[in-house]
Design an enzyme around this catalytic site. Structure first.
Site, PDB file in Angstrom:
ATOM      1  N   SER A   1      45.708  49.690  72.649  1.00 43.01           N
ATOM      2  CA  SER A   1      45.418  50.313  71.361  1.00 43.01           C
ATOM      3  C   SER A   1      46.544  49.942  70.409  1.00 43.01           C
ATOM      4  O   SER A   1      47.648  49.589  70.839  1.00 43.01           O
ATOM      5  CB  SER A   1      45.292  51.840  71.496  1.00 43.01           C
ATOM      6  OG  SER A   1      46.441  52.401  72.129  1.00 43.01           O
TER       7      SER A   1
ATOM      8  N   GLU B   1      48.693  50.770  66.622  1.00 46.77           N
ATOM      9  CA  GLU B   1      49.001  51.714  65.554  1.00 46.77           C
ATOM     10  C   GLU B   1      49.327  50.973  64.268  1.00 46.77           C
ATOM     11  O   GLU B   1      50.093  50.013  64.260  1.00 46.77           O
ATOM     12  CB  GLU B   1      50.177  52.603  65.951  1.00 46.77           C
ATOM     13  CG  GLU B   1      50.544  53.619  64.852  1.00 46.77           C
ATOM     14  CD  GLU B   1      51.634  54.565  65.284  1.00 46.77           C
ATOM     15  OE1 GLU B   1      51.391  55.349  66.225  1.00 46.77           O
ATOM     16  OE2 GLU B   1      52.745  54.513  64.699  1.00 46.77           O
TER      17      GLU B   1
ATOM     18  N   ASP C   1      57.656  65.790  61.285  1.00 51.48           N
ATOM     19  CA  ASP C   1      59.094  65.968  61.090  1.00 51.48           C
ATOM     20  C   ASP C   1      59.362  67.172  60.188  1.00 51.48           C
ATOM     21  O   ASP C   1      58.534  67.515  59.331  1.00 51.48           O
ATOM     22  CB  ASP C   1      59.708  64.713  60.458  1.00 51.48           C
ATOM     23  CG  ASP C   1      59.632  63.505  61.378  1.00 51.48           C
ATOM     24  OD1 ASP C   1      59.714  63.702  62.605  1.00 51.48           O
ATOM     25  OD2 ASP C   1      59.477  62.373  60.868  1.00 51.48           O
TER      26      ASP C   1
ATOM     27  N   PHE D   1      65.321  53.349  63.753  1.00 48.38           N
ATOM     28  CA  PHE D   1      64.234  54.194  64.227  1.00 48.38           C
ATOM     29  C   PHE D   1      64.609  54.864  65.548  1.00 48.38           C
ATOM     30  O   PHE D   1      64.366  56.053  65.761  1.00 48.38           O
ATOM     31  CB  PHE D   1      62.953  53.371  64.423  1.00 48.38           C
ATOM     32  CG  PHE D   1      62.303  52.911  63.152  1.00 48.38           C
ATOM     33  CD1 PHE D   1      62.549  53.547  61.940  1.00 48.38           C
ATOM     34  CD2 PHE D   1      61.429  51.835  63.155  1.00 48.38           C
ATOM     35  CE1 PHE D   1      61.958  53.124  60.769  1.00 48.38           C
ATOM     36  CE2 PHE D   1      60.821  51.398  61.990  1.00 48.38           C
ATOM     37  CZ  PHE D   1      61.085  52.046  60.792  1.00 48.38           C
TER      38      PHE D   1
ATOM     39  N   HIS E   1      49.959  51.176  74.175  1.00 47.73           N
ATOM     40  CA  HIS E   1      49.781  51.476  72.755  1.00 47.73           C
ATOM     41  C   HIS E   1      50.872  50.746  71.993  1.00 47.73           C
ATOM     42  O   HIS E   1      52.066  50.998  72.196  1.00 47.73           O
ATOM     43  CB  HIS E   1      49.890  52.987  72.515  1.00 47.73           C
ATOM     44  CG  HIS E   1      49.583  53.401  71.108  1.00 47.73           C
ATOM     45  ND1 HIS E   1      48.310  53.359  70.584  1.00 47.73           N
ATOM     46  CD2 HIS E   1      50.386  53.872  70.111  1.00 47.73           C
ATOM     47  CE1 HIS E   1      48.335  53.794  69.336  1.00 47.73           C
ATOM     48  NE2 HIS E   1      49.589  54.098  69.022  1.00 47.73           N
TER      49      HIS E   1
END
Length: 306
Positions: free
Chosen positions: A21, A23, A115, A225, A275
């Protein structure tokens, strides 16, 4: 034949067992939209299980998510999974977004707390009239329709949690609320993922735990990140990219080698679902899927003629 050749041959024969999959994030500019749709067109023939679209709590970002999801539904055969958070919104507002997705034809939601409104690193405060967190959000989504719901989990513990044990208890609450699948935060040490999976199963949690894979398009960006998400950047990974700031072509080759090594090792450990956090870029992800034995599915002559 080398050991790697044997491994790759084995993976190609197993390609029917593998599921991927992807994103994406909603574009902010016409140029970003063109990049996004170029990537979607390139990856769509790999027949992913679903493609997810990230979500912002603000009005304009939320509208971009909804518009992107609707376009995927209208212009492709892909199954979109719309992200949804409950931060900074009351229940009526969140429920309205769920209804809008349902009316648009969306049947898969990625439910996330979101967040803190004041930014990462600050204390999360639920909206006084909103969902308290992701378990409540999952339950609220399930009440509104027959949605498939994916949630998040963290191989190295959520930055705000007291540790892995606390995270697993949170995951169990999400599952009890109706979660169908958990997708992990990205990681680079496969032993970390394997330990998480062992602890999750020992806790009696049986839903699929899908590793989130982040191709390193830009090492410094991914490092930032990772710091915010509590993900470890191994020294060996930094060394792979050391001295390549002005060598974009070499960086791409190294990035492909790094993610290929990680994914093929996970397959060797028995993992069959992946993913990919694409960052709206297709080339590295397409290459890794090719190594996994996944090939573009072309329409048959009959389908093409129709």
């Amino acid at each position: 034949m080398s050991d790697n050749d044997h491994r790759l041959s084995r993976f190609v024969h197993r390609r029917s067992d593998l599921r991927v999959s992807f994103e994406f994030f909603p574009p902010k500019t016409p140029q970003m939209e063109e990049t996004l749709w170029t990537s979607i067109v390139r990856l769509a023939p790999l027949n992913p299980s679903f493609v997810s679209v990230t979500y912002g709590a603000g009005g304009s970002t939320r509208e971009r998510t909804h518009a992107t999801v609707k376009r995927i539904l209208g212009e492709t055969a892909l199954t979109p999974a719309a992200h949804l958070t409950c931060v900074g919104a009351d229940r009526d507002e969140v429920d309205g977004v769920v209804r809008a997705y349902r009316e648009a034809g969306v049947r898969h939601i990625v439910a996330l707390r979101g967040d803190p409104a004041a930014g990462i690193g600050t204390r999360y405060e639920p909206h006084p009239e909103g969902y308290a967190g992701s378990p409540d959000l999952v339950a609220g989504i399930k009440k509104q329709g027959d949605f498939e719901v994916s949630v998040a989990t963290y191989p190295e513990a959520h930055p705000e949690s007291g540790g892995i044990a606390e995270d697993i208890e949170m995951l169990k609450r999400k599952v009890d609320a109706g979660a169908d699948r958990a997708i992990t935060q990205f990681f680079f040490d496969n032993d970390v993922f394997e330990r998480l999976l062992e602890r999750v199963r020992a806790a009696g949690i049986g839903i699929p735990i899908v590793p989130g894979i982040a191709p390193v398009h830009n090492f410094r960006q991914v490092a930032r990140f990772a710091e915010r998400a509590g993900a470890t950047m191994p020294r060996w990974l930094a060394e792979r990219f050391d001295g390549l700031d002005d060598e974009p072509e070499t960086r791409r080759l190294v990035a492909a080698a790094v993610v290929a090594e990680q994914v093929l090792d996970l397959v060797d450990r028995g993992i069959s679902d992946f993913h990919f956090y694409t960052m709206n870029r297709a080339d590295l992800v397409f290459a890794i899927c090719h190594l996994l034995g996944l090939r573009p599915q072309r329409p048959s002559p009959t389908e093409a003629a129709a």
